[in-house]
Structure formats: C-alpha cells, structure tokens
Scaffold this motif. Structure first.
Motif, PDB file in Angstrom:
ATOM      1  N   MET A  42       0.874  -1.225   0.085  1.00  0.00           N
ATOM      2  CA  MET A  42      -0.032   0.189   0.112  1.00  0.00           C
ATOM      3  C   MET A  42       0.882   1.181  -0.263  1.00  0.00           C
ATOM      4  SD  MET A  42      -3.052   0.730   2.595  1.00  0.00           S
ATOM      5  CE  MET A  42      -3.972   2.246   2.192  1.00  0.00           C
ATOM      6  N   HIS A  43       1.961   1.087   0.713  1.00  0.00           N
ATOM      7  CA  HIS A  43       2.862   2.092   0.894  1.00  0.00           C
ATOM      8  C   HIS A  43       4.304   1.827   0.559  1.00  0.00           C
ATOM      9  CE1 HIS A  43       0.242   5.082   2.900  1.00  0.00           C
ATOM     10  NE2 HIS A  43      -0.384   3.912   3.514  1.00  0.00           N
ATOM     11  N   TYR A  44       4.756   2.351  -0.658  1.00  0.00           N
ATOM     12  CA  TYR A  44       6.078   1.866  -1.284  1.00  0.00           C
ATOM     13  C   TYR A  44       7.169   2.824  -1.306  1.00  0.00           C
ATOM     14  CZ  TYR A  44       2.665  -1.750  -3.432  1.00  0.00           C
ATOM     15  OH  TYR A  44       1.819  -2.377  -3.549  1.00  0.00           O
ATOM     16  N   THR A  45       8.213   2.152  -1.259  1.00  0.00           N
ATOM     17  CA  THR A  45       9.460   3.485  -1.566  1.00  0.00           C
ATOM     18  C   THR A  45       9.598   3.841  -2.821  1.00  0.00           C
ATOM     19  OG1 THR A  45      10.879   1.667  -1.921  1.00  0.00           O
ATOM     20  CG2 THR A  45      10.574   2.363   0.598  1.00  0.00           C
ATOM     21  N   GLN A  46      10.530   4.778  -3.221  1.00  0.00           N
ATOM     22  CA  GLN A  46      10.555   5.028  -4.640  1.00  0.00           C
ATOM     23  C   GLN A  46      11.055   4.009  -5.520  1.00  0.00           C
ATOM     24  OE1 GLN A  46       9.384   7.997  -5.454  1.00  0.00           O
ATOM     25  NE2 GLN A  46       9.857   7.729  -7.664  1.00  0.00           N
ATOM     26  N   ASN A  47      12.192   3.266  -4.833  1.00  0.00           N
ATOM     27  CA  ASN A  47      12.568   2.064  -5.639  1.00  0.00           C
ATOM     28  C   ASN A  47      11.657   1.136  -6.018  1.00  0.00           C
ATOM     29  OD1 ASN A  47      15.020   3.341  -5.720  1.00  0.00           O
ATOM     30  ND2 ASN A  47      16.318   2.205  -3.859  1.00  0.00           N
ATOM     31  N   GLN A  48      10.724   0.652  -5.014  1.00  0.00           N
ATOM     32  CA  GLN A  48       9.804  -0.192  -5.184  1.00  0.00           C
ATOM     33  C   GLN A  48       8.828   0.122  -6.227  1.00  0.00           C
ATOM     34  OE1 GLN A  48       8.632  -0.481  -1.169  1.00  0.00           O
ATOM     35  NE2 GLN A  48       9.347  -2.595  -0.636  1.00  0.00           N
ATOM     36  N   LYS A  49       8.370   1.618  -6.312  1.00  0.00           N
ATOM     37  CA  LYS A  49       7.486   1.787  -7.245  1.00  0.00           C
ATOM     38  C   LYS A  49       8.198   1.739  -8.728  1.00  0.00           C
ATOM     39  CE  LYS A  49       5.439   5.542  -4.275  1.00  0.00           C
ATOM     40  NZ  LYS A  49       5.067   6.788  -4.081  1.00  0.00           N
ATOM     41  N   ILE A  50       9.476   2.195  -8.859  1.00  0.00           N
ATOM     42  CA  ILE A  50      10.075   2.002 -10.057  1.00  0.00           C
ATOM     43  C   ILE A  50      10.411   0.318 -10.503  1.00  0.00           C
ATOM     44  CG2 ILE A  50      12.446   2.585 -11.117  1.00  0.00           C
ATOM     45  CD1 ILE A  50      12.620   4.904  -9.546  1.00  0.00           C
ATOM     46  N   SER A  51      10.608  -0.373  -9.442  1.00  0.00           N
ATOM     47  CA  SER A  51      10.758  -1.819  -9.951  1.00  0.00           C
ATOM     48  C   SER A  51       9.554  -2.513 -10.459  1.00  0.00           C
ATOM     49  CB  SER A  51      11.521  -2.436  -8.823  1.00  0.00           C
ATOM     50  OG  SER A  51      10.315  -2.518  -7.764  1.00  0.00           O
ATOM     51  N   GLN A  52       8.271  -1.974 -10.070  1.00  0.00           N
ATOM     52  CA  GLN A  52       6.898  -2.436 -10.439  1.00  0.00           C
ATOM     53  C   GLN A  52       6.745  -2.287 -12.053  1.00  0.00           C
ATOM     54  OE1 GLN A  52       3.797  -1.296  -8.100  1.00  0.00           O
ATOM     55  NE2 GLN A  52       4.467  -2.438  -6.338  1.00  0.00           N
ATOM     56  N   ILE A  53       7.672  -1.072 -12.530  1.00  0.00           N
ATOM     57  CA  ILE A  53       7.497  -0.746 -13.964  1.00  0.00           C
ATOM     58  C   ILE A  53       8.592  -1.678 -14.801  1.00  0.00           C
ATOM     59  CG2 ILE A  53       7.213   0.821 -15.719  1.00  0.00           C
ATOM     60  CD1 ILE A  53       5.161   1.064 -13.684  1.00  0.00           C
ATOM     61  N   THR A  54       8.044  -3.041 -15.482  1.00  0.00           N
ATOM     62  CA  THR A  54       9.019  -3.786 -16.077  1.00  0.00           C
ATOM     63  C   THR A  54       8.919  -3.680 -17.805  1.00  0.00           C
ATOM     64  OG1 THR A  54       7.603  -5.571 -15.895  1.00  0.00           O
ATOM     65  CG2 THR A  54       9.052  -5.178 -13.951  1.00  0.00           C
ATOM     66  N   PRO A  55       9.692  -4.234 -18.428  1.00  0.00           N
ATOM     67  CA  PRO A  55       9.536  -4.219 -20.089  1.00  0.00           C
ATOM     68  C   PRO A  55       8.187  -4.834 -20.244  1.00  0.00           C
ATOM     69  CG  PRO A  55      11.688  -4.752 -19.444  1.00  0.00           C
ATOM     70  CD  PRO A  55      11.272  -4.788 -18.065  1.00  0.00           C
ATOM     71  N   SER A  56       7.660  -5.744 -19.471  1.00  0.00           N
ATOM     72  CA  SER A  56       6.243  -6.420 -19.619  1.00  0.00           C
ATOM     73  C   SER A  56       5.128  -5.446 -19.279  1.00  0.00           C
ATOM     74  CB  SER A  56       6.430  -7.798 -19.010  1.00  0.00           C
ATOM     75  OG  SER A  56       6.419  -7.872 -17.734  1.00  0.00           O
ATOM     76  N   THR A  57       5.382  -4.214 -18.776  1.00  0.00           N
ATOM     77  CA  THR A  57       4.261  -3.542 -18.202  1.00  0.00           C
ATOM     78  C   THR A  57       3.734  -2.593 -19.092  1.00  0.00           C
ATOM     79  OG1 THR A  57       5.244  -3.638 -16.006  1.00  0.00           O
ATOM     80  CG2 THR A  57       3.507  -1.904 -16.268  1.00  0.00           C
ATOM     81  N   LEU A  58       2.272  -2.597 -19.272  1.00  0.00           N
ATOM     82  CA  LEU A  58       1.512  -1.630 -20.396  1.00  0.00           C
ATOM     83  C   LEU A  58       1.199  -0.459 -19.360  1.00  0.00           C
ATOM     84  CD1 LEU A  58       0.347  -0.867 -22.724  1.00  0.00           C
ATOM     85  CD2 LEU A  58      -1.503  -2.237 -22.116  1.00  0.00           C
ATOM     86  N   ILE A  59       1.418   0.559 -19.535  1.00  0.00           N
ATOM     87  CA  ILE A  59       1.176   1.760 -18.883  1.00  0.00           C
ATOM     88  C   ILE A  59       0.075   2.538 -19.385  1.00  0.00           C
ATOM     89  CG2 ILE A  59       2.078   3.766 -17.515  1.00  0.00           C
ATOM     90  CD1 ILE A  59       4.765   2.665 -17.945  1.00  0.00           C
ATOM     91  N   ILE A  60      -1.056   3.020 -18.640  1.00  0.00           N
ATOM     92  CA  ILE A  60      -2.055   3.571 -19.253  1.00  0.00           C
ATOM     93  C   ILE A  60      -2.375   4.787 -18.381  1.00  0.00           C
ATOM     94  CG2 ILE A  60      -4.519   3.365 -19.868  1.00  0.00           C
ATOM     95  CD1 ILE A  60      -4.324   0.626 -20.478  1.00  0.00           C
ATOM     96  N   GLY A  61      -2.142   6.002 -19.161  1.00  0.00           N
ATOM     97  CA  GLY A  61      -2.478   7.201 -18.350  1.00  0.00           C
ATOM     98  C   GLY A  61      -3.727   7.707 -18.756  1.00  0.00           C
ATOM     99  N   ILE A  62      -4.710   8.115 -17.787  1.00  0.00           N
ATOM    100  CA  ILE A  62      -6.092   8.438 -18.006  1.00  0.00           C
ATOM    101  C   ILE A  62      -6.262   9.907 -17.474  1.00  0.00           C
ATOM    102  CG2 ILE A  62      -8.379   8.053 -17.635  1.00  0.00           C
ATOM    103  CD1 ILE A  62      -7.611   5.170 -17.259  1.00  0.00           C
ATOM    104  N   ASP A  63      -6.684  10.596 -18.346  1.00  0.00           N
ATOM    105  CA  ASP A  63      -7.097  12.307 -17.910  1.00  0.00           C
ATOM    106  C   ASP A  63      -8.556  12.232 -17.590  1.00  0.00           C
ATOM    107  OD1 ASP A  63      -6.192  15.157 -17.587  1.00  0.00           O
ATOM    108  OD2 ASP A  63      -7.764  15.221 -18.853  1.00  0.00           O
ATOM    109  N   ILE A  64      -8.983  12.532 -16.475  1.00  0.00           N
ATOM    110  CA  ILE A  64     -10.344  12.344 -15.925  1.00  0.00           C
ATOM    111  C   ILE A  64     -10.993  13.902 -15.915  1.00  0.00           C
ATOM    112  CG2 ILE A  64     -11.766  12.118 -13.757  1.00  0.00           C
ATOM    113  CD1 ILE A  64     -10.403   9.458 -14.701  1.00  0.00           C
TER     114      ILE A  64
END
Length: 427
Positions: A1-23
């Motif tokens: 639920m609460h991650y360090t900066q390194n943990q956040k970055i490590s979750q983004i891998t080459p197999s990750t699809l990132i979808i940004g949404i403007d609300i």
C-alpha cells in the motif's frame, strides 16, 4: 500500500503496459505506452459509463496482445470525485490503479514538447510518463465498514456545518430585533431562552405582557431555573429595547423556520453520532482507544474514517505522512529555514488530531507531562504550538500500536527515557 521510490520503479518492467488517463466529468482520455515511454497507438476517449469502461478494457487488451504485455497499470490525476467510479471498477477487476499528483502534472507538462499548452490528450501522456518514473501513489480505497464510516463522518461534517450556519442566523435575528435578549439569558440555547424565542421573541410582544403572564407561558415547557425575577427582567428590558420594530411578521416566520431547522439538525446529528458509535465499537482496537483519557468516540471514528484498515500500514510514520504532519524545511548553504509541517495529506485527519490533543494536554496526565517537558526543557524548548503538533504525531503512533495489537494505553511507556519527567514523578 505504501512503497518506497525504488519499489515503485521496480514495478514498472518491460512487460508492463502503462495507461495514463485524464479524468473529466463525462468523458475521459486514455493513452498507452511502455516502460521506456514509447507510445502505443492513438488516444482513446471513453465515457464515464459502464460501456465506456468496457471500451477501455477492450482497448487495453488489444494493446496487450499486440505488444506482448502481461502486466497493466492504470494511473489517473485525481480530479474532484470523478475518478472514484473508474477506480473502484478497475480495482474490482484486479488491475493496479495508482494516482499522480496534479501539481506534478502541472510542473512537468513542458518536458516533452517545451510548450505550456494544456489539454486532455497531453495530460494523459504526462500522467503515463510520471507513472513510468515511479512518481505515483497508491490510493487508499476504503471498503466495507471503513467505507461506511467515511461516508458517515462526511455526513456528520455536513450536518455540523449546517448547524453552525443556522445558529449564526438565529443570533443574527436576535441581535437585530432584540439585542437586550442576552442581558436576560446568558445562552439562547437554554430551555427558557428557546421557549421565549418560540412564543414571544420580539420586544413588541413582551411589552404587552405582565411578568406573571410570561411566567405562566414558560411553566408548561420549563419546570426549573426560571421564576418571577427572570420574567420581570425580561419585561423591563423589552420596554427599553432598541431593536428593530419593522418587518416583524416575516421576521417571526423566519425565526420559526430557523428554529425548526435547528431542532432537525440537532436531532439528526444525535442519531448519527449514536450510529457511528455502534459502528466504531466493532473495529479492532476502538474500545481501547476510547479508554485513553481525553479520547472520544468522534475522534476514533474520524481516525478510522481517514486511515481505513490500520493493518495495511507497516510503520506509524506512514500515518504521520498521511495526516500531513511530516516536517519540511527550506535550507541552502549557510541559510537554514524554519521547519514547518508539510500539510500534504488528509486535512480532516489532521484537524481531528489537533482538536483531540488540546483537551488531552489539559486532562490526560501523560500528554500533560509531555507537553510541559517539550515546552520547558533546557535543550531546544518548543513553542506551545510546536509541542501540540509533536504530540499529535505521538498520538498517531499510540493509535497505530493500539490498532494493531488491541492493547490498553500505558502512559508510562511514553514517559520512559525522559529523565526530567521520571525525576518529577519520583519526587
């Protein structure tokens, strides 16, 4: 639920699809990319309806298959309350859902095109880029009893605010038409005062009555606390009143409406407090928290409504950050700026803690001793306001332990290791 900066970055891998949404209110804009920032396809505009959400999922699946991605992370810039529907929908489907700070979007929107232009399509791209760099946070989407509690606390705040408005308008009416009213009654909310406002609120009505008649009108509603002396004083002040004497008819109607609303809000607030107290008692550690001298059911309800499930936090400093009580400082070279709290967090939790710590400093022996130590110690004494903020952080740590272990409050543990207090208690 609460991650360090390194943990956040490590979750983004080459197999990750990132979808940004403007609300937005009715239509959202989505853009997809990979962990390197390479964009896939064109933007998607979808409505804030179930068919729009399904369109988003179909669009996401096509990009997954085409680009060989097996992990998807959705991110939005929280705009008002419009993002909540999409957040709960995607969370129920099992997808990772994160938020980016609107201030970060505003300050980084020129990095790609060196242009101050702002639109929904560009914002969705900026959001995705921030997620790629690990600059996001995981929202605390409450469920079950915690969600019910948050809605109840929000309703309580609304009722309290409306009640304060009504009380102010009633006092406004009294000051205009009968300013001497407070020479007779110390508080307009007392039984006799409310009875007077209901039956004969204006001096022109009271002048025509004798003290005996006033007392007779009071007696069916007020059994004790009023007598002929109070009635006589009311009649005498009415005869010398400087209140406005025009527009009495509709002023009386306005006052009656205000008093009806006052009674209604008081009744609703009382019933809501009873329901919240029953709900709070079912939470782990709530009864132990209420046993702390100076802590009430309302404070405990506010705490759980803002924090949610306490077991999802691994360290009490996370609660301090959530409340916006973490310290910030502006320093450069030999210049050392003043230390202040960040106020980057939930303001309602911060307010609840501050309102709770003030009576605890006066009536709770442990926090009273800590306050005296912080403000009078020989080495770097704190100002009173600084001490109260420090004690708010201390209270958060106490609540964190009690919520996780369901143990009783032991003030001696907080005072352990402070020689001045221990010497004082021994003496």
């Amino acid at each position: 639920m609460h991650y360090t900066q390194n943990q956040k970055i490590s979750q983004i891998t080459p197999s990750t699809l990132i979808i940004g949404i403007d609300i937005a209110k009715d239509k959202h804009v989505a853009r997809a990319q990979d962990d390197r920032g390479i964009e896939f396809g064109k933007r998607l505009v979808f409505e804030n309806r179930i068919h729009g959400f399904q369109l988003l999922l179909d669009w996401m699946e096509r990009h997954q298959k085409k680009n060989g991605k097996n992990h998807v992370i959705f991110g939005v810039e929280p705009t008002g309350h419009y993002w909540l529907n999409l957040a709960y929908f995607l969370r129920a489907k099992g997808f990772d859902f994160v938020l980016v700070n609107p201030m970060h979007v505003k300050k980084s929107k020129e990095l790609d095109d060196n242009s101050p232009t702002k639109n929904d399509t560009k914002d969705a791209r900026v959001i995705a880029q921030l997620i790629k760099d690990g600059r996001y946070s995981v929202p605390n989407l409450l469920e079950g009893i915690y969600a019910e509690l948050r809605e109840g606390v929000k309703l309580r705040d609304q009722l309290t605010k409306q009640l304060m408005i009504i009380e102010g308008r009633i006092q406004n009416s009294i000051q205009r038409y009968y300013p001497e009213f407070f020479d007779v009654f110390g508080d307009w909310e007392g039984k006799a005062a409310l009875c007077t406002l209901r039956l004969f609120p204006f001096p022109s009505q009271i002048r025509e009555m004798t003290p005996e008649e006033v007392l007779a009108r009071w007696k069916p509603f007020v059994q004790r606390g009023v007598g002929l002396k109070r009635a006589t004083k009311l009649v005498e002040t009415a005869k010398k009143s400087v209140g406005i004497q025009i527009g009495i008819r509709f002023a009386k109607q306005e006052l009656d409406c205000l008093l009806d609303q006052y009674d209604l809000f008081k009744k609703q607030l009382k019933e809501l407090d009873e329901e919240l107290e029953v709900l709070v008692d079912t939470l782990p550690g709530a009864k132990e928290m209420k046993n702390i001298p100076g802590m009430g059911s309302t404070t405990v309800a506010l705490f759980y409504a803002e924090v949610g499930d306490i077991t999802k936090y691994s360290h009490p400093q996370q609660l301090v950050n959530l409340a916006g009580l973490s310290l910030r400082e502006h320093s450069s070279g030999k210049f050392k700026g003043q230390t202040r709290i960040s106020k980057r967090g939930r303001s309602r939790l911060r307010r609840a803690l501050y309102l709770a710590i003030r009576p605890m400093v006066a009536h709770n022996p442990t926090f009273k001793a800590l306050h005296q130590y912080y403000t009078k110690r020989a080495d770097r004494p704190l100002k009173k306001q600084q001490s109260l903020i420090a004690l708010c952080c201390k209270l958060l740590r106490v609540l964190f332990v009690i919520g996780n272990k369901q143990c009783e409050f032991d003030g001696s543990l907080l005072l352990r290791g402070i020689p001045q207090i221990n010497e004082l208690q021994a003496a």
